[in-house]
Design a protein around this motif. Structure first.
Motif, PDB file in Angstrom:
ATOM      1  N   SER A 177     100.853 -61.026  25.250  1.00  0.00           N
ATOM      2  CA  SER A 177     100.002 -62.188  25.030  1.00  0.00           C
ATOM      3  C   SER A 177      98.613 -61.990  25.642  1.00  0.00           C
ATOM      4  CB  SER A 177     100.654 -63.453  25.585  1.00  0.00           C
ATOM      5  OG  SER A 177     100.863 -63.334  26.973  1.00  0.00           O
ATOM      6  N   LEU A 178      98.525 -61.211  26.710  1.00  0.00           N
ATOM      7  CA  LEU A 178      97.222 -60.922  27.315  1.00  0.00           C
ATOM      8  C   LEU A 178      96.403 -59.994  26.414  1.00  0.00           C
ATOM      9  CD1 LEU A 178      98.292 -60.510  31.040  1.00  0.00           C
ATOM     10  CD2 LEU A 178      97.315 -62.533  29.918  1.00  0.00           C
ATOM     11  N   ASN A 179      97.085 -59.067  25.725  1.00  0.00           N
ATOM     12  CA  ASN A 179      96.391 -58.241  24.737  1.00  0.00           C
ATOM     13  C   ASN A 179      95.832 -59.107  23.617  1.00  0.00           C
ATOM     14  OD1 ASN A 179      98.818 -56.143  25.632  1.00  0.00           O
ATOM     15  ND2 ASN A 179      96.826 -55.185  25.366  1.00  0.00           N
ATOM     16  N   VAL A 180      96.644 -60.070  23.170  1.00  0.00           N
ATOM     17  CA  VAL A 180      96.201 -60.975  22.106  1.00  0.00           C
ATOM     18  C   VAL A 180      94.952 -61.726  22.558  1.00  0.00           C
ATOM     19  CG1 VAL A 180      96.817 -63.031  20.770  1.00  0.00           C
ATOM     20  CG2 VAL A 180      98.494 -61.185  21.070  1.00  0.00           C
ATOM     21  N   MET A 181      94.963 -62.228  23.792  1.00  0.00           N
ATOM     22  CA  MET A 181      93.803 -62.936  24.328  1.00  0.00           C
ATOM     23  C   MET A 181      92.566 -62.037  24.318  1.00  0.00           C
ATOM     24  SD  MET A 181      92.452 -65.657  25.739  1.00  0.00           S
ATOM     25  CE  MET A 181      93.637 -66.712  26.549  1.00  0.00           C
TER      26      MET A 181
ATOM     27  N   THR B  37      98.610 -68.730  25.576  1.00  0.00           N
ATOM     28  CA  THR B  37      97.445 -67.985  25.106  1.00  0.00           C
ATOM     29  C   THR B  37      96.791 -68.693  23.923  1.00  0.00           C
ATOM     30  OG1 THR B  37      98.295 -65.867  25.884  1.00  0.00           O
ATOM     31  CG2 THR B  37      96.705 -65.781  24.074  1.00  0.00           C
ATOM     32  N   ILE B  38      97.589 -69.123  22.966  1.00  0.00           N
ATOM     33  CA  ILE B  38      97.046 -69.812  21.793  1.00  0.00           C
ATOM     34  C   ILE B  38      96.404 -71.130  22.218  1.00  0.00           C
ATOM     35  CG2 ILE B  38      97.619 -70.895  19.579  1.00  0.00           C
ATOM     36  CD1 ILE B  38      97.791 -67.731  19.672  1.00  0.00           C
ATOM     37  N   ASN B  39      97.088 -71.889  23.057  1.00  0.00           N
ATOM     38  CA  ASN B  39      96.540 -73.160  23.518  1.00  0.00           C
ATOM     39  C   ASN B  39      95.216 -72.944  24.251  1.00  0.00           C
ATOM     40  OD1 ASN B  39      96.551 -75.966  23.804  1.00  0.00           O
ATOM     41  ND2 ASN B  39      97.765 -75.910  25.672  1.00  0.00           N
ATOM     42  N   MET B  40      95.144 -71.924  25.086  1.00  0.00           N
ATOM     43  CA  MET B  40      93.924 -71.622  25.829  1.00  0.00           C
ATOM     44  C   MET B  40      92.782 -71.247  24.885  1.00  0.00           C
ATOM     45  SD  MET B  40      92.775 -71.362  29.011  1.00  0.00           S
ATOM     46  CE  MET B  40      94.189 -71.049  30.019  1.00  0.00           C
TER      47      MET B  40
END
Length: 191
Positions: free
Chosen positions: A5-9, A118-121
């Motif tokens: 998820s950090l990669n996605v961000m 991550t999506i919410n952020m």
């Protein structure tokens, strides 16, 4: 990065820096096929063929604030370490699509992490942008399930006077993602 998820961000932040107004994030788990696919697409400024060729080099970046860019190289490395694959396609003026396929059974597989957060952020910090997030699951038994969050639909319901980063909206997005993820995975939602 020890969570995907950090990669996605990080890759979504690249899309934002590239001037994207629409970012699409898809997470697809195929349990019988032993794959987890993550695709991030945008309609940003895109890259030249030369930039695409070098984007997986950790010492290449288009940023002027630092001399290395580790997000894409790490995403690629993490996918390939599991026996999966990585691709990036981009065209100047049209945008970029980054896709990684992971083999969850691999000992080198790192956790997906809190993709919902991550999506919410991303939505909360960039209320002016459009996001489409889809999550799909193909379980060992049963039919494929999926859900989606589309900020354009939220804007239609909320109207122009309510920003996507309003506290009530942020809380609703968090709960929507948690409930739908729990239903998708066949789990009880987090309290």
């Amino acid at each position: 990065m020890r969570e995907l998820s950090l990669n996605v961000m990080d890759i979504a932040q690249n899309s934002i820096s590239a001037g994207a107004s629409l970012i699409t994030i898809a997470v697809e788990e195929d349990r019988p096929g032993d794959t987890l696919s993550i695709t991030i697409s945008d309609n940003g400024k895109g890259m030249s063929p030369e930039q695409v060729e070098h984007v997986t080099d950790p010492f290449f970046t288009t940023r002027t604030t630092r001399s290395v860019g580790l997000g894409v190289p790490l995403f690629k490395m993490e996918a390939e370490m599991t026996g999966g694959s990585f691709s990036i396609q981009s065209k100047l003026g049209e945008g970029t699509t980054t896709a990684a396929v992971f083999k969850p059974s691999s000992v080198d597989m790192i956790p997906l992490g809190d993709i919902n957060d991550t999506i919410n952020m991303l939505v909360m910090m960039n209320p002016q942008l459009d996001f489409v997030y889809t999550r799909k699951l193909r379980p060992e038994t049963g039919e494929e399930r999926e859900f989606a969050l589309r900020t354009t639909e939220l804007r239609e319901v909320l109207g122009e006077d309510v920003p996507l980063n309003a506290p009530d909206v942020t809380l609703w997005v968090k709960e929507y993602l948690a409930e739908n993820t729990a239903e998708l995975l066949g789990e009880a939602p987090d309290a």
